[in-house]
Design a protein around this motif. Structure first.
Motif, PDB file in Angstrom:
ATOM      1  N   ASN A 158       0.827  -1.208   0.000  1.00  0.00           N
ATOM      2  CA  ASN A 158       0.000   0.000   0.000  1.00  0.00           C
ATOM      3  C   ASN A 158       0.863   1.260   0.000  1.00  0.00           C
ATOM      4  OD1 ASN A 158      -2.568   1.389   0.201  1.00  0.00           O
ATOM      5  ND2 ASN A 158      -1.988   1.862   2.307  1.00  0.00           N
ATOM      6  N   LEU A 159       1.983   1.191   0.704  1.00  0.00           N
ATOM      7  CA  LEU A 159       2.903   2.333   0.692  1.00  0.00           C
ATOM      8  C   LEU A 159       3.446   2.553  -0.711  1.00  0.00           C
ATOM      9  CD1 LEU A 159       4.550   4.505   2.165  1.00  0.00           C
ATOM     10  CD2 LEU A 159       6.167   2.732   2.870  1.00  0.00           C
ATOM     11  N   LEU A 160       3.810   1.480  -1.377  1.00  0.00           N
ATOM     12  CA  LEU A 160       4.336   1.604  -2.745  1.00  0.00           C
ATOM     13  C   LEU A 160       3.267   2.154  -3.694  1.00  0.00           C
ATOM     14  CD1 LEU A 160       6.477   1.088  -4.922  1.00  0.00           C
ATOM     15  CD2 LEU A 160       5.740  -1.294  -4.992  1.00  0.00           C
ATOM     16  N   LEU A 161       2.061   1.642  -3.590  1.00  0.00           N
ATOM     17  CA  LEU A 161       0.980   2.152  -4.437  1.00  0.00           C
ATOM     18  C   LEU A 161       0.729   3.636  -4.159  1.00  0.00           C
ATOM     19  CD1 LEU A 161      -1.518  -0.840  -4.111  1.00  0.00           C
ATOM     20  CD2 LEU A 161      -0.279  -0.196  -6.179  1.00  0.00           C
ATOM     21  N   SER A 162       0.896   4.030  -2.909  1.00  0.00           N
ATOM     22  CA  SER A 162       0.699   5.444  -2.559  1.00  0.00           C
ATOM     23  C   SER A 162       1.812   6.305  -3.134  1.00  0.00           C
ATOM     24  CB  SER A 162       0.629   5.602  -1.037  1.00  0.00           C
ATOM     25  OG  SER A 162      -0.479   4.887  -0.525  1.00  0.00           O
ATOM     26  N   VAL A 163       3.027   5.762  -3.182  1.00  0.00           N
ATOM     27  CA  VAL A 163       4.111   6.489  -3.852  1.00  0.00           C
ATOM     28  C   VAL A 163       3.747   6.708  -5.321  1.00  0.00           C
ATOM     29  CG1 VAL A 163       6.488   6.291  -4.690  1.00  0.00           C
ATOM     30  CG2 VAL A 163       5.970   5.768  -2.306  1.00  0.00           C
ATOM     31  N   TYR A 164       3.249   5.658  -5.945  1.00  0.00           N
ATOM     32  CA  TYR A 164       2.851   5.796  -7.357  1.00  0.00           C
ATOM     33  C   TYR A 164       1.800   6.897  -7.503  1.00  0.00           C
ATOM     34  CZ  TYR A 164       0.642   5.088 -11.799  1.00  0.00           C
ATOM     35  OH  TYR A 164       0.117   5.326 -13.042  1.00  0.00           O
ATOM     36  N   ALA A 165       0.789   6.855  -6.653  1.00  0.00           N
ATOM     37  CA  ALA A 165      -0.274   7.859  -6.754  1.00  0.00           C
ATOM     38  C   ALA A 165       0.283   9.262  -6.516  1.00  0.00           C
ATOM     39  CB  ALA A 165      -1.371   7.551  -5.736  1.00  0.00           C
ATOM     40  N   TYR A 166       1.234   9.369  -5.608  1.00  0.00           N
ATOM     41  CA  TYR A 166       1.771  10.686  -5.269  1.00  0.00           C
ATOM     42  C   TYR A 166       2.597  11.280  -6.410  1.00  0.00           C
ATOM     43  CZ  TYR A 166       3.976  14.480  -2.762  1.00  0.00           C
ATOM     44  OH  TYR A 166       4.391  15.730  -2.381  1.00  0.00           O
ATOM     45  N   VAL A 167       3.335  10.439  -7.101  1.00  0.00           N
ATOM     46  CA  VAL A 167       4.186  10.986  -8.172  1.00  0.00           C
ATOM     47  C   VAL A 167       3.436  11.071  -9.502  1.00  0.00           C
ATOM     48  CG1 VAL A 167       6.305  10.188  -7.083  1.00  0.00           C
ATOM     49  CG2 VAL A 167       5.226   8.749  -8.822  1.00  0.00           C
ATOM     50  N   SER A 168       2.352  10.312  -9.637  1.00  0.00           N
ATOM     51  CA  SER A 168       1.674  10.280 -10.940  1.00  0.00           C
ATOM     52  C   SER A 168       0.364  11.058 -10.958  1.00  0.00           C
ATOM     53  CB  SER A 168       1.384   8.829 -11.329  1.00  0.00           C
ATOM     54  OG  SER A 168       0.375   8.302 -10.499  1.00  0.00           O
ATOM     55  N   GLY A 169      -0.302  11.145  -9.821  1.00  0.00           N
ATOM     56  CA  GLY A 169      -1.635  11.734  -9.810  1.00  0.00           C
ATOM     57  C   GLY A 169      -2.653  10.862 -10.518  1.00  0.00           C
ATOM     58  N   ASP A 170      -2.293   9.632 -10.715  1.00  0.00           N
ATOM     59  CA  ASP A 170      -3.091   8.717 -11.511  1.00  0.00           C
ATOM     60  C   ASP A 170      -3.852   7.767 -10.585  1.00  0.00           C
ATOM     61  OD1 ASP A 170      -3.975   7.164 -13.665  1.00  0.00           O
ATOM     62  OD2 ASP A 170      -2.302   5.796 -13.429  1.00  0.00           O
ATOM     63  N   THR A 171      -5.079   7.429 -10.948  1.00  0.00           N
ATOM     64  CA  THR A 171      -5.874   6.515 -10.124  1.00  0.00           C
ATOM     65  C   THR A 171      -5.951   5.117 -10.744  1.00  0.00           C
ATOM     66  OG1 THR A 171      -7.866   7.328 -11.215  1.00  0.00           O
ATOM     67  CG2 THR A 171      -7.280   8.346  -9.108  1.00  0.00           C
ATOM     68  N   ARG A 172      -4.931   4.766 -11.492  1.00  0.00           N
ATOM     69  CA  ARG A 172      -4.889   3.458 -12.151  1.00  0.00           C
ATOM     70  C   ARG A 172      -5.212   2.319 -11.168  1.00  0.00           C
ATOM     71  NH1 ARG A 172      -1.474   1.005 -16.164  1.00  0.00           N
ATOM     72  NH2 ARG A 172      -0.927   3.118 -16.773  1.00  0.00           N
ATOM     73  N   TYR A 173      -4.658   2.401  -9.974  1.00  0.00           N
ATOM     74  CA  TYR A 173      -4.834   1.284  -9.045  1.00  0.00           C
ATOM     75  C   TYR A 173      -6.095   1.413  -8.192  1.00  0.00           C
ATOM     76  CZ  TYR A 173      -0.305   0.079 -10.798  1.00  0.00           C
ATOM     77  OH  TYR A 173       0.726  -0.245 -11.653  1.00  0.00           O
ATOM     78  N   HIS A 174      -6.919   2.400  -8.539  1.00  0.00           N
ATOM     79  CA  HIS A 174      -8.271   2.387  -7.980  1.00  0.00           C
ATOM     80  C   HIS A 174      -9.149   1.436  -8.801  1.00  0.00           C
ATOM     81  CE1 HIS A 174      -8.243   6.166  -5.295  1.00  0.00           C
ATOM     82  NE2 HIS A 174      -7.015   5.719  -5.457  1.00  0.00           N
ATOM     83  N   GLU A 175      -8.621   1.004  -9.914  1.00  0.00           N
ATOM     84  CA  GLU A 175      -9.309   0.013 -10.735  1.00  0.00           C
ATOM     85  C   GLU A 175      -8.762  -1.366 -10.372  1.00  0.00           C
ATOM     86  OE1 GLU A 175     -11.785   0.899 -12.732  1.00  0.00           O
ATOM     87  OE2 GLU A 175     -11.436   2.923 -11.941  1.00  0.00           O
ATOM     88  N   PRO A 176      -9.526  -2.417 -10.625  1.00  0.00           N
ATOM     89  CA  PRO A 176      -9.089  -3.758 -10.197  1.00  0.00           C
ATOM     90  C   PRO A 176      -7.770  -4.193 -10.848  1.00  0.00           C
ATOM     91  CG  PRO A 176     -11.423  -3.755 -10.729  1.00  0.00           C
ATOM     92  CD  PRO A 176     -10.887  -2.424 -11.170  1.00  0.00           C
ATOM     93  N   PHE A 177      -6.960  -4.841 -10.040  1.00  0.00           N
ATOM     94  CA  PHE A 177      -5.730  -5.468 -10.529  1.00  0.00           C
ATOM     95  C   PHE A 177      -5.630  -6.860  -9.903  1.00  0.00           C
ATOM     96  CE2 PHE A 177      -4.603  -2.607  -6.987  1.00  0.00           C
ATOM     97  CZ  PHE A 177      -4.073  -3.495  -6.079  1.00  0.00           C
ATOM     98  N   GLU A 178      -4.802  -7.691 -10.494  1.00  0.00           N
ATOM     99  CA  GLU A 178      -4.688  -9.079 -10.055  1.00  0.00           C
ATOM    100  C   GLU A 178      -3.401  -9.272  -9.257  1.00  0.00           C
ATOM    101  OE1 GLU A 178      -6.969 -11.660 -11.011  1.00  0.00           O
ATOM    102  OE2 GLU A 178      -8.175  -9.898 -11.568  1.00  0.00           O
ATOM    103  N   VAL A 179      -3.520  -9.965  -8.158  1.00  0.00           N
ATOM    104  CA  VAL A 179      -2.367 -10.290  -7.322  1.00  0.00           C
ATOM    105  C   VAL A 179      -2.173 -11.806  -7.353  1.00  0.00           C
ATOM    106  CG1 VAL A 179      -1.442 -10.260  -4.981  1.00  0.00           C
ATOM    107  CG2 VAL A 179      -2.704  -8.294  -5.847  1.00  0.00           C
ATOM    108  N   SER A 180      -0.950 -12.218  -7.541  1.00  0.00           N
ATOM    109  CA  SER A 180      -0.649 -13.645  -7.649  1.00  0.00           C
ATOM    110  C   SER A 180      -0.651 -14.300  -6.265  1.00  0.00           C
ATOM    111  CB  SER A 180       0.720 -13.818  -8.310  1.00  0.00           C
ATOM    112  OG  SER A 180       0.955 -15.180  -8.563  1.00  0.00           O
TER     113      SER A 180
END
Lengths: 557, 197
Positions: A158-180
């Motif tokens: 979640n911290l990593l995803l938050s880094v992505y959101a912080y630098v991108s401003g993108d909500t890509r991971y508010h959409e479903p993704f698959e975890v192995s």
């Protein structure tokens, strides 16, 4: 060593280049593949000897770099996205997926690892890192996110995803993704679901959810809290609230003070089943709170600062007359102490630790054109050690207090401000890219990120310009004309790849409520005074060479 | 007088180191908790700069510790006290590691080799000479750390898929077994040398 950093220095540029290589070079993290050798799965063993820790920690420099060049973010967003995608794979969750059941090797671990077990349990106890998924008490959790334990997977994710959101401003991971998951089954999540799960579980378990079955780590719970805080900062939610109850609990149960009120012990982790805390003896106990501080301090600066001061004093690192001893053959604690000394402005300790790091940690450039940078620690390895280098890069990249600022005082205004896009990285990079909202200018400095590409032609766009009719651009102090409109709010610039200092008069002065936080508006005051171009009516006036020279003022140059 | 005192202190330190070694050697024969921790062939040494000296040899095969008759030059970790008095004070202190850290920081005390081994050795000495305390969270009634059971009722727990316990990784997933063998956790337990850092 203090103050705001306004330019990516040579080390930051070299580290960025290496991160780009790691992120964008395809490798196979599925159960049939194996990560590239530059992903660190050796450091801080046994607890961190998994490649996902390299993903998480390598991301720490990204929000700080994004604060230095808030008008150029696409490179950080790309790297963070590649990290996130890897964190959804088999190799990211490998411990939860293959270290199943009771550990059959409890009496075979080396002495260096036994010190990370409670003294009374050594030789009969699974070491940190052995998650024991599927054990009798907890059952088998095929989904590495949804579990009673394994918080060190989902919290750092979640911290990593938050880094992505912080630098991108993108909500890509508010959409479903698959975890192995187990047996290569996949599980669908979104970041809001993940963050809500973490927050609800933390609220229900104020002692902290566990990681391995069953170890509760202040280190991991703190990182989990920081992930929630960063999530809230970007999304305007309040999921971080339960962390306060944990800090109260932790101060009562996971540390102790002596009769003078000084730190006596701190739990590296606590096993509620065995009712045993893993602590280090006497002064060495300070290693446990130290490694927690990058996560704890941004959330509880009062407690974090006290723990820092206690720790560096106990270890003798803040004493100018004492030698700096590492005590265990893992540089993580010294790297984090340096990070925290820089963060807190403890100049004496920072200078001592920096000198130690420069002497012992082998900072150097490497790669085809000697333009990558990292720390090699004298270990004779081909690539810089990922986790350890990532921690040492935080104080190299960011200014004083920068580490805690991005999650406390998130600069979201950057997403609406004029932004540089389409930069042909890694041929060309930007060491300066920020808006001076007082002057309505976008300040840019380019450099050849790949030296052999210097002199080649390139182009880049500046988008989100409020009024392109009044755009004027200077390059290295001269009027620059090799640009054209590229839409209603964008211009495209044609350049040669080398060092250039550009000033784009955009007329952007911020947008009401989106006024940048203090740190983002920290363009050097000297710029405004030296140019003489800040007319009261804010009319378009070409910036002076003096302004260009001063935009790059920073501690490194 | 001071020379005599020094000789007495050296003799006392040597006696302490030897007695400690004898007790540990006995423990390595009879105390299961001690034996389980002896997993590598190692040679540790505690010495005074110019006097008392004792080596401790650990044998992973029989899980024993012995006191070598003849000192070897190469050790995995050597702790050198500047004086016998410092050695006695540190080793008899309930905060032995704290005193050693202070000595290291002052530059008077040296550790050559892997200092983590000294922390491990300290844990072994506490089996035969339990000086000092093990720290643990307070157990005040009602305020201790709760022992949890799997969460089934909370709304968030509806996401948790909990399948029956298993004792080992499924044999139907060979690629996971292959990846598992590459983990340092498995390699270290098999005796592979640890990477630095």
């Amino acid at each position: 060593m203090s103050g705001d950093v306004t330019q990516l220095n040579a080390r930051a540029r070299g580290w960025l280049r290496h991160l780009w290589d790691k992120a964008t070079t395809p490798d196979d993290w599925s159960s049939s593949g194996e990560p590239h050798e530059w992903w660190d799965r050796d450091s801080s063993a046994p607890m961190c000897a998994f490649p996902r820790f390299d993903l998480g920690e390598s991301a720490y420099a990204l929000p700080l770099m994004c604060e230095v060049t808030p008008a150029w973010r696409e490179v950080y967003a790309r790297i963070a996205r590649e990290f996130c995608e890897r964190h959804m794979t088999f190799w990211a969750a490998i411990d939860a997926l293959v270290l199943i059941g009771e550990d059959p090797n409890v009496d075979r671990y080396p002495p260096e690892w036994q010190i990370y077990m409670p003294e009374r349990l050594r030789g009969a106890y699974a070491p940190p890192g052995w998650i024991g998924n599927g054990d009798e008490r907890w059952g088998l959790n095929p989904d590495p996110i949804a579990a009673d334990g394994n918080v060190f997977f989902r919290g750092f994710f979640n911290l990593l995803l938050s880094v992505y959101a912080y630098v991108s401003g993108d909500t890509r991971y508010h959409e479903p993704f698959e975890v192995s998951g187990y047996m290569d089954r996949t599980f669908t999540w979104t970041q809001p679901e993940l963050a809500s799960f973490i927050s609800a579980q933390l609220a229900a378990r104020p002692e902290g959810p566990h990681c391995e079955n069953t170890k509760i780590w202040p280190f991991c719970v703190s990182a989990t809290g920081l992930g929630l805080k960063a999530y809230d900062a970007v999304n305007g939610t309040r999921l971080h609230t339960p962390f306060d109850a944990w800090t109260e609990f932790a101060q009562r149960h996971y540390m102790g003070r002596d009769r003078h009120g000084e730190l006596e012990w701190f739990a590296f982790y606590y096993d509620p089943i065995e009712r045993q805390a893993c602590t280090f003896p006497d002064h060495v106990t300070a290693l446990a709170p130290l490694v927690t501080l990058p996560y704890l301090y941004p959330q509880r600066p009062d407690w974090g600062q006290w723990l820092y001061e206690q720790s560096v004093r106990k270890l003798g690192w803040s004493n100018p007359k004492a030698r700096i001893n590492q005590f265990i053959p893992d540089p993580r604690a010294i790297s984090i102490a340096l990070l925290m000394a820089h963060e807190l402005g403890d100049d004496i300790t920072e200078a001592r630790l920096r000198a130690h790091v420069e002497e012992r940690c082998e900072p150097r450039t490497f790669g085809d054109e000697n333009d990558r940078f990292g720390f090699f620690f004298g270990w004779g390895e081909r690539y810089p050690r990922g986790q350890q280098s990532a921690l040492l890069m935080v104080p190299e990249v960011g200014g004083r207090a920068a580490w805690s600022r991005w999650s406390n005082d998130a600069n979201l205004s950057k997403f609406a401000a004029p932004t540089v896009e389409g930069v042909d990285y890694p041929s060309v990079g930007l060491s300066v890219a920020r808006n001076d909202v007082d002057r309505g200018e976008l300040l840019i400095q380019t450099y050849a990120a790949t030296r052999s590409h210097a002199g080649d032609a390139t182009s880049m766009r500046v988008v989100q310009i409020p009024d392109i009719d009044n755009v004027r651009i200077t390059c290295d102090g001269d009027e620059f004309t090799a640009w054209r409109a590229a839409g209603p709010n964008a211009v495209e610039l044609d350049l040669t790849i080398r060092e250039h200092a550009l000033v784009v008069r955009t007329g952007y002065h911020g947008r009401g409520a989106e006024t940048p936080p203090k740190h983002a508006a920290s363009a050097p005051a000297a710029v405004a005074t030296a140019t003489g171009g800040a007319n009261a009516d804010r009319s378009a006036v070409a910036p002076s060479p003096g302004a260009i020279a001063m935009v790059s003022s920073c501690r490194c140059c | 007088m001071s020379a005599l005192r020094t000789r007495i202190q050296v003799a006392a330190l040597q006696s302490l180191l030897t007695v400690l070694g004898v007790l540990m050697a006995l423990a390595s024969r009879h105390v299961d908790r001690f034996r389980r921790q002896v997993t590598r062939d190692l040679l540790l040494e505690i010495r005074r700069a110019d006097g008392a000296r004792q080596q401790y040899r650990f044998h992973a095969g029989p899980r024993r510790m012995t006191l070598p008759r003849h000192a070897r030059e190469h050790t995995d970790c050597t702790l050198t006290f500047p004086t016998a008095r410092d050695g006695l004070r540190a080793l008899l202190s309930p905060r032995a590691i704290g005193r050693i850290v202070e000595g290291m920081n002052a530059g008077e005390l040296r550790i050559e080799g892997n200092a983590a081994l000294l922390l491990w050795f300290h844990g072994l000495t506490r089996i035969v000479a339990p000086i000092g305390r093990s720290r643990r969270p307070r157990r005040a009634s009602g305020s201790g750390v709760p022992i949890r059971t799997p969460e089934r009722d909370a709304p968030y727990a509806s996401r948790i898929i909990r399948e029956p316990p298993v004792s080992e990784l499924s044999r139907d997933w060979p690629q996971a077994w292959a990846a598992r063998e590459k983990l340092l956790q498995l390699r270290a337990a098999a005796g592979e040398r640890l990477p630095p850092g």
